[in-house]
Write a protein that holds these residues in place. Structure first.
Motif, PDB file in Angstrom:
ATOM      1  N   THR A 194       0.756  -1.120   0.144  1.00  0.00           N
ATOM      2  CA  THR A 194      -0.030  -0.086  -0.082  1.00  0.00           C
ATOM      3  C   THR A 194       0.887   1.184  -0.124  1.00  0.00           C
ATOM      4  O   THR A 194       0.796   2.223  -0.812  1.00  0.00           O
ATOM      5  CB  THR A 194      -1.139   0.022   1.159  1.00  0.00           C
ATOM      6  N   MET A 195       1.835   1.187   0.844  1.00  0.00           N
ATOM      7  CA  MET A 195       2.877   2.368   0.826  1.00  0.00           C
ATOM      8  C   MET A 195       3.492   2.612  -0.387  1.00  0.00           C
ATOM      9  O   MET A 195       3.640   3.762  -0.851  1.00  0.00           O
ATOM     10  CB  MET A 195       3.773   2.484   2.177  1.00  0.00           C
ATOM     11  N   GLU A 196       3.986   1.288  -1.010  1.00  0.00           N
ATOM     12  CA  GLU A 196       4.730   1.609  -2.075  1.00  0.00           C
ATOM     13  C   GLU A 196       3.712   2.171  -3.279  1.00  0.00           C
ATOM     14  O   GLU A 196       4.498   2.759  -4.127  1.00  0.00           O
ATOM     15  CB  GLU A 196       5.254   0.066  -2.541  1.00  0.00           C
ATOM     16  N   SER A 197       2.781   1.884  -3.336  1.00  0.00           N
ATOM     17  CA  SER A 197       1.539   2.300  -4.495  1.00  0.00           C
ATOM     18  C   SER A 197       1.313   3.966  -3.981  1.00  0.00           C
ATOM     19  O   SER A 197       0.473   4.573  -4.857  1.00  0.00           O
ATOM     20  CB  SER A 197       0.506   1.492  -4.378  1.00  0.00           C
ATOM     21  N   GLY A 198       1.919   4.600  -3.147  1.00  0.00           N
ATOM     22  CA  GLY A 198       1.665   5.907  -2.956  1.00  0.00           C
ATOM     23  C   GLY A 198       0.500   6.247  -2.039  1.00  0.00           C
ATOM     24  O   GLY A 198       0.160   7.387  -2.163  1.00  0.00           O
ATOM     25  N   LYS A 199      -0.066   5.223  -1.479  1.00  0.00           N
ATOM     26  CA  LYS A 199      -0.791   5.492  -0.483  1.00  0.00           C
ATOM     27  C   LYS A 199      -0.644   5.268   0.946  1.00  0.00           C
ATOM     28  O   LYS A 199       0.274   4.620   1.305  1.00  0.00           O
ATOM     29  CB  LYS A 199      -2.234   4.481  -0.824  1.00  0.00           C
ATOM     30  N   HIS A 200      -1.610   5.706   2.016  1.00  0.00           N
ATOM     31  CA  HIS A 200      -1.279   5.475   3.344  1.00  0.00           C
ATOM     32  C   HIS A 200      -2.007   4.195   3.984  1.00  0.00           C
ATOM     33  O   HIS A 200      -3.190   4.273   3.578  1.00  0.00           O
ATOM     34  CB  HIS A 200      -1.850   6.768   4.375  1.00  0.00           C
TER      35      HIS A 200
END
Length: 486
Positions: free
Chosen positions: A145-151
């Motif tokens: 999730t973080m890698e995809s630019g999301k929190h």
């Protein structure tokens, strides 16, 4: 997804999963031997992200926990539910239908495989992802999730190994994204009140805390093909330690400013015999049933003791097997007194003036009745720390947390463990919309979750102490304690 395209993202998470699998194989019996990796980013202590006019949400997992989160978010202003993912089609469709029946736009639907969530993560119209899946998925889904630019907002525990704890920390620091473990108990009325008491110095200098998750859950063993018991039961056959430390430990950690002025130093752990689940299986299932073929190794009661760098002590217990009342202990002790939960009670040496006045008035009335009765029996004693005060109303009148005063009635109306679930979700959105740091960060997620694998390592090693990594890499020394927000 401004820096990587969809295909590149899916390749990167596949590589990340492989790396995580390799790291997981390196775990030793002494889990504390894992070295502190060098940071590839910067600290996210007190991370503030740009204000969001609307918080756009995606969900991974809408079973017993996740479906409740979906329902709560339909009643919170300033959010849009963009997409929902689950492998269980019936539960997925129930949540989607619930959103539609509330008059809200229909969320996108993702299912079909264990990794269907990856397709959802390529969307550019999602700001945060709520992860409510079995434990083994928590870290990989949060990292991706973080890698995809999301929190990432993940259920407890956030990780089940020390390597996973570092994966969460490293990814958050590199991507500068939030990774919050959704420890809902921190938003209970009593826990918020005690935090306010601590911040106002009611108990003096803090010395000791006690936390627990004592909750008889043997009935979950009857959930065979789906629901929590279908996967959680098997953890009792894999690990012997504190399998679920965070519900009681989270609030005590906030009282003690863990990672914000103090930190966990080391832990030692002991387990009782593992008898209750085998006995339950023998009683409740046929002899040839799969539940009777399992080797339950997790001690029915695990007791772990944590020492902090500042010298404080914390007892953490876990028991989901024994027939006994529910308890999280929630005890905090200082130089001026103690609060203990289940049931709530308090004893202080020097009460605040308003409470002291109530004590004096109550004593005067009791003494007058005693004298009127001809001084029969023992003379009443003035209230003191030698006896528990179990009447909490006067304490709540003075120390109820301002956030609960503001939102408590709405939280109770919406429910979720007495309202704590709703209040947690509301607070998350409030922080994101107002550009404020979250109440819990990735360092809390790592430190609180780490007690699971470290307690297992201690039990395996004849209860010798295990060092607890400094996931903040020294930032705890200057971290700002969690304040009393209104």
């Amino acid at each position: 997804m401004s820096t990587i395209d969809r295909r590149g993202f899916l390749k990167s998470v596949a590589a990340l999963s492989a790396a995580g699998a390799v790291a997981g194989c390196s775990t030793t019996n002494n889990a504390s031997s894992v070295l502190t990796p060098k940071s590839k980013g910067k600290s996210v202590m007190g991370l503030v992200v740009p204000k969001m006019d609307v918080v756009r949400i995606g969900f991974i997992g809408v079973g017993q926990r996740g479906s409740g989160h979906v329902k709560h978010y339909t009643n919170i202003e300033g959010v849009e539910i963009k997409a929902i993912c689950d492998t269980h089609v019936e539960m997925l469709d129930k949540s989607i239908d619930f959103v539609v029946k509330k008059g809200l736009p229909k969320p996108a639907r993702y299912t079909g495989s264990d990794h269907a969530y990856r397709e959802m993560l390529t969307r550019q119209d999602i700001d945060i992802v709520i992860i409510s899946t079995p434990w083994k998925w928590h870290t990989p889904m949060s990292v991706e999730t973080m890698e995809s630019g999301k929190h990432a907002f993940v259920e407890v525990p956030a990780a089940t190994t020390i390597e996973e704890c570092w994966q969460l920390v490293d990814t958050a620091e590199r991507t500068q994204k939030n990774c919050m473990m959704m420890e809902n108990v921190n938003y209970g009325r009593d826990e918020l009140m005690v935090l306010n008491m601590v911040r106002q110095g009611l108990f003096g200098d803090l010395l000791h805390g006690e936390a627990a998750y004592i909750h008889e859950l043997r009935w979950q063993m009857k959930e065979i093909d789906e629901s929590t018991g279908s996967w959680r039961t098997h953890w009792h056959t894999k690990k012997n330690g504190n399998l679920y430390p965070t519900h009681g430990l989270g609030p005590v950690s906030q009282y003690m400013n863990i990672n914000r002025g103090d930190r966990f130093d080391y832990v030692t752990s002991v387990s009782s015999p593992a008898l209750g689940r085998a006995a339950y299986a023998k009683r409740e299932f046929p002899a040839d049933h799969e539940r009777n073929q399992l080797d339950y190794i997790a001690g029915d009661m695990n007791t772990s003791m944590i020492k902090t760098v500042q010298g404080r002590s914390i007892v953490v217990q876990h028991d989901t097997t024994s027939p006994r009342p529910y308890s999280r202990h929630n005890l905090i002790q200082g130089t001026n007194g103690t609060f203990a939960g289940f049931p709530n009670r308090i004893a202080v040496e020097t009460p605040p003036p308003a409470i002291e006045a109530i004590y004096e008035n109550e004593y005067a009335k009791t003494l007058a009745l005693w004298e009127k009765d001809g001084s029969k029996g023992r003379k009443p004693r003035k209230p003191s720390f030698h006896g528990w005060d179990r009447d909490m109303e006067k304490w709540r009148a003075q120390f109820d947390h301002p956030m609960y005063v503001r939102m408590g009635e709405e939280a109770k109306r919406n429910g979720g463990h007495g309202g704590m679930d709703f209040l947690m979700l509301w607070r998350m959105v409030y922080c994101l919309r107002n550009g404020e740091p979250l109440d819990q960060d990735v360092y809390d997620a790592a430190a609180w979750s780490a007690i699971f694998p470290l307690s297992v390592a201690s039990v395996e090693d004849r209860s010798n102490s295990k060092n607890i990594p400094d996931f903040t890499r020294g930032a705890w020394k200057t971290g700002k304690p969690l304040g009393i927000v209104s």
